[in-house]
Design an enzyme around this catalytic site. Structure first.
Site, PDB file in Angstrom:
ATOM      1  N   THR A 165     -31.986 -30.546 -16.554  1.00  0.00           N
ATOM      2  CA  THR A 165     -31.920 -29.133 -16.883  1.00  0.00           C
ATOM      3  C   THR A 165     -32.109 -29.019 -18.379  1.00  0.00           C
ATOM      4  O   THR A 165     -32.065 -30.010 -19.092  1.00  0.00           O
ATOM      5  CB  THR A 165     -30.549 -28.577 -16.428  1.00  0.00           C
ATOM      6  N   GLU A 201     -33.680 -28.888 -11.379  1.00  0.00           N
ATOM      7  CA  GLU A 201     -32.647 -29.692 -10.724  1.00  0.00           C
ATOM      8  C   GLU A 201     -32.841 -31.169 -11.004  1.00  0.00           C
ATOM      9  O   GLU A 201     -32.725 -31.575 -12.154  1.00  0.00           O
ATOM     10  CB  GLU A 201     -32.560 -29.391  -9.229  1.00  0.00           C
ATOM     11  N   GLU A 239     -34.054 -27.352  -6.024  1.00  0.00           N
ATOM     12  CA  GLU A 239     -32.762 -26.673  -6.177  1.00  0.00           C
ATOM     13  C   GLU A 239     -32.007 -26.478  -4.866  1.00  0.00           C
ATOM     14  O   GLU A 239     -30.786 -26.270  -4.884  1.00  0.00           O
ATOM     15  CB  GLU A 239     -32.955 -25.315  -6.855  1.00  0.00           C
ATOM     16  N   SER A 257     -24.501 -22.965  -8.574  1.00  0.00           N
ATOM     17  CA  SER A 257     -24.906 -23.721  -9.759  1.00  0.00           C
ATOM     18  C   SER A 257     -23.711 -23.908 -10.673  1.00  0.00           C
ATOM     19  O   SER A 257     -22.687 -23.234 -10.536  1.00  0.00           O
ATOM     20  CB  SER A 257     -26.015 -22.964 -10.497  1.00  0.00           C
ATOM     21  N   SER A 258     -23.840 -24.832 -11.626  1.00  0.00           N
ATOM     22  CA  SER A 258     -22.855 -24.980 -12.696  1.00  0.00           C
ATOM     23  C   SER A 258     -23.422 -24.548 -14.042  1.00  0.00           C
ATOM     24  O   SER A 258     -22.748 -24.694 -15.070  1.00  0.00           O
ATOM     25  CB  SER A 258     -22.395 -26.437 -12.799  1.00  0.00           C
ATOM     26  N   GLY A 288     -26.005 -30.878 -15.080  1.00  0.00           N
ATOM     27  CA  GLY A 288     -25.487 -30.779 -13.727  1.00  0.00           C
ATOM     28  C   GLY A 288     -24.100 -30.171 -13.731  1.00  0.00           C
ATOM     29  O   GLY A 288     -23.788 -29.271 -14.515  1.00  0.00           O
TER      30      GLY A 288
END
Length: 589
Positions: free
Chosen positions: A409, A429, A446, A474-475, A496
């Site tokens: 990312t 991702e 993703e 998501s984070s 991540g």
């Protein structure tokens, strides 16, 4: 600002010299390379980073060429959104393992004219034909991750092209077609493959070898691209020219869209389900920011389907009940508080966070002091690591859903001369996404951010299970910190599910421990996602392992590949920092 909410070995010096400008020479920060990849990273090799100062505008990203693209737009008088568009498009070319036109993003934006903070959800969506069993094998068991990720099965409908066009229509200043000169030129004339990109290719040979188009680009003559190789991508240049001339429509309804569908459904070893209708129906969603108070600030970011701002709000909401400044950065109990606050946040996210169009996400309750103050008291009374962490109770109960979120990312931040601010985390991702290419760029994977198990052992639904049209959790945590109703800090990171810990560490280091933004970013990473305390190898933090173990934590010392970019906005100008673990660069006037 009022509280708001809504229902994600090599060490090398990058010798990237700044181009000379007729009037001003931009200030530049050079950094080292580290690998962004699903395998264990091979050494962070931190190098010294300098705090960068600017008067009126600044851009920071994970790649020098992308930062230059944004800086050039700002110098021409462009807006923060204009600069972001140039930076994101360039990143997709020069850092293809991390983000691009085949992926998605979360954008947090401060409109200085309207004095409004807002967020844009450009997360990928599952095809309409996707079912909860998408990642189950023939025996009804969750598939192995690499079996699921490579190929069309994992590809969600990309959001980046639509995001770029949508936000430019609202906040752009320069003509749309004028924003893409840099990436087109680099794609046509070639750019030097960075050491980080080269190392990531070396560590992902198997998925890159699987599909001919991908192999031909990243492994010419069967050999991985070496650092310094001049790489051209004429097909990417054609795609960007089309974007400049026609906007995002061809990527969702025209030949570009057809090529995406063909690549996804034609991956015979692991085909996906994307249709032309899925692409045509894709929408970017504007959402209210999630804001949580911390000291004299409000920490604002992206709500569900991202868990980023919710988890940060929970961590900081717990720490709000402890004098972290008095404890200090060297006190092991500071890290006990951060570690257990993080464990609480991760326990809750695994049960309650998903796409708010499909599940009821109890955002307000999760970040309220009514909930977090008693959780803080659990930590205060223990004086050691909490033996067990239970998720909270917030009305409707879901089953625990575990998803693998990997660190490929990128993050960028921009402030323009008019005071507009961008903080955006962008991703495909896994390193190199699904391994599939279309139109000169990689397609995301993703959908593997969904929980593979649709139902828990107790028979309850998993909030983050797969469904047609759903956006995976998501984070990503793009963040704008507000003070007295004005933006004070723009920050975020890749990594991540570790993103939450990287950003939390940076905020505590800056706000509570008084570190400037560069020092806070460079501070060794220590984080806990629930099962163990992860400590950054080859740093002073490794010396804290024994003390944490004595407190009852399981400890793992490893490379922690953050990529934080941050800009502090003050009365006397801007201060910027880039993560020394990557190839980041900061430029300002």
């Amino acid at each position: 600002m009022k509280f708001s909410f809504s229902i994600n070995l090599l060490s090398v010096l990058i010798l990237a010299a700044c181009a000379q400008q007729p009037v001003q020479k931009p200030q530049v920060a050079l950094s080292s390379v580290s690998v962004d990849n699903h395998a264990p990273e091979q050494g962070t090799g931190l190098t010294e980073q300098k705090l960068i100062r600017a008067k009126h505008y600044m851009a920071a990203s994970a790649n020098p060429l992308a930062t230059e693209a944004g800086y050039e737009i700002l110098k021409r008088g462009g807006s923060a959104i204009d600069a972001m568009i140039a930076m994101q498009t360039t990143l997709g070319l020069v850092e293809p393992q991390s983000s691009g036109l085949g992926g998605g993003a979360f954008l947090v934006y401060w409109d200085n004219k309207a004095k409004k903070l807002t967020t844009f959800d450009a997360r990928e969506t599952a095809p309409k034909a996707a079912t909860p069993e998408l990642f189950l094998d023939e025996n009804g068991k969750p598939m192995g991750f690499m079996k699921a990720v490579v190929g069309g099965r994992s590809v969600g409908v990309p959001g980046i092209p639509k995001l770029l066009e949508d936000v430019h229509k609202r906040y752009g200043k320069l003509p749309w077609a004028s924003l893409f000169k840099k990436p087109i030129t680099l794609a046509e004339q070639g750019f030097a493959v960075s050491p980080r990109m080269a190392k990531s290719i070396e560590q992902n040979l198997e998925p890159l070898q699987r599909y001919p188009q991908t192999a031909a680009y990243f492994l010419p003559d069967g050999k991985p691209l070496a650092a310094g190789t001049v790489l051209k991508n004429p097909e990417f240049a054609r795609s960007v020219r089309l974007l400049a001339e026609k906007g995002s429509a061809p990527f969702y309804q025209g030949m570009q869209a057809q090529n995406i569908v063909r690549a996804v459904t034609g991956a015979v070893d692991n085909p996906g389900k994307i249709s032309m209708a899925d692409l045509k129906n894709y929408q970017v969603i504007e959402r209210q920011p999630v804001c949580a108070p911390y000291r004299e600030y409000e920490v604002c970011g992206m709500g569900a389907p991202s868990s980023g701002a919710i988890a940060l709000g929970q961590i900081l909401g717990v720490l709000q009940n402890q004098d972290m400044k008095a404890l200090g950065s060297e006190n092991i109990h500071s890290w006990r508080w951060i570690g257990d606050a993080s464990r609480i946040a991760f326990a809750d996210r695994d049960y309650y966070v998903g796409d708010p169009a499909f599940v009821n996400v109890p955002t307000r309750a999760m970040i309220s002091q009514a909930y977090l103050k008693p959780r803080a008291e659990e930590i205060r009374k223990a004086d050691k690591a909490l033996e067990t962490i239970q998720a909270g109770k917030f009305g409707k109960e879901y089953a625990q859903g575990m998803a693998v979120e990997l660190p490929s990312t990128s993050h960028l931040v921009v402030v323009d001369k008019d005071g507009n601010v961008v903080s955006m985390t962008t991703s495909i991702e896994n390193a190199f996404g699904s391994g599939l290419m279309a139109n000169g760029y990689l397609l995301n994977n993703e959908l593997t951010d969904f929980a593979f198990n649709p139902v828990g052992e107790d028979g309850k639904t998993v909030a983050n299970s797969v469904a047609g049209g759903k956006r995976p959790r998501s984070s990503m945590a793009p963040t704008i910190v507000m003070k007295d109703g004005k933006p004070y800090l723009a920050v975020g990171s890749p990594g991540g599910s570790r993103i939450i810990g990287f950003v939390a560490k940076t905020l505590v280091a800056h706000i509570d421990w008084g570190m400037d933004i560069q020092t806070a970013i460079s501070l060794p990473n220590m984080l806990n996602r629930g099962s163990q305390y992860e400590i950054e190898d080859k740093t002073a933090a490794a010396d804290k392992a024994a003390a944490l173990e004595k407190l009852g934590y399981k400890v793992q010392i490893r490379d922690l590949n953050s990529g934080v970019q941050g800009i502090v906005i003050g009365k006397d100008g801007l201060l910027g920092g880039a993560d020394p673990r990557r190839e980041g660069r900061v430029m300002g006037d």
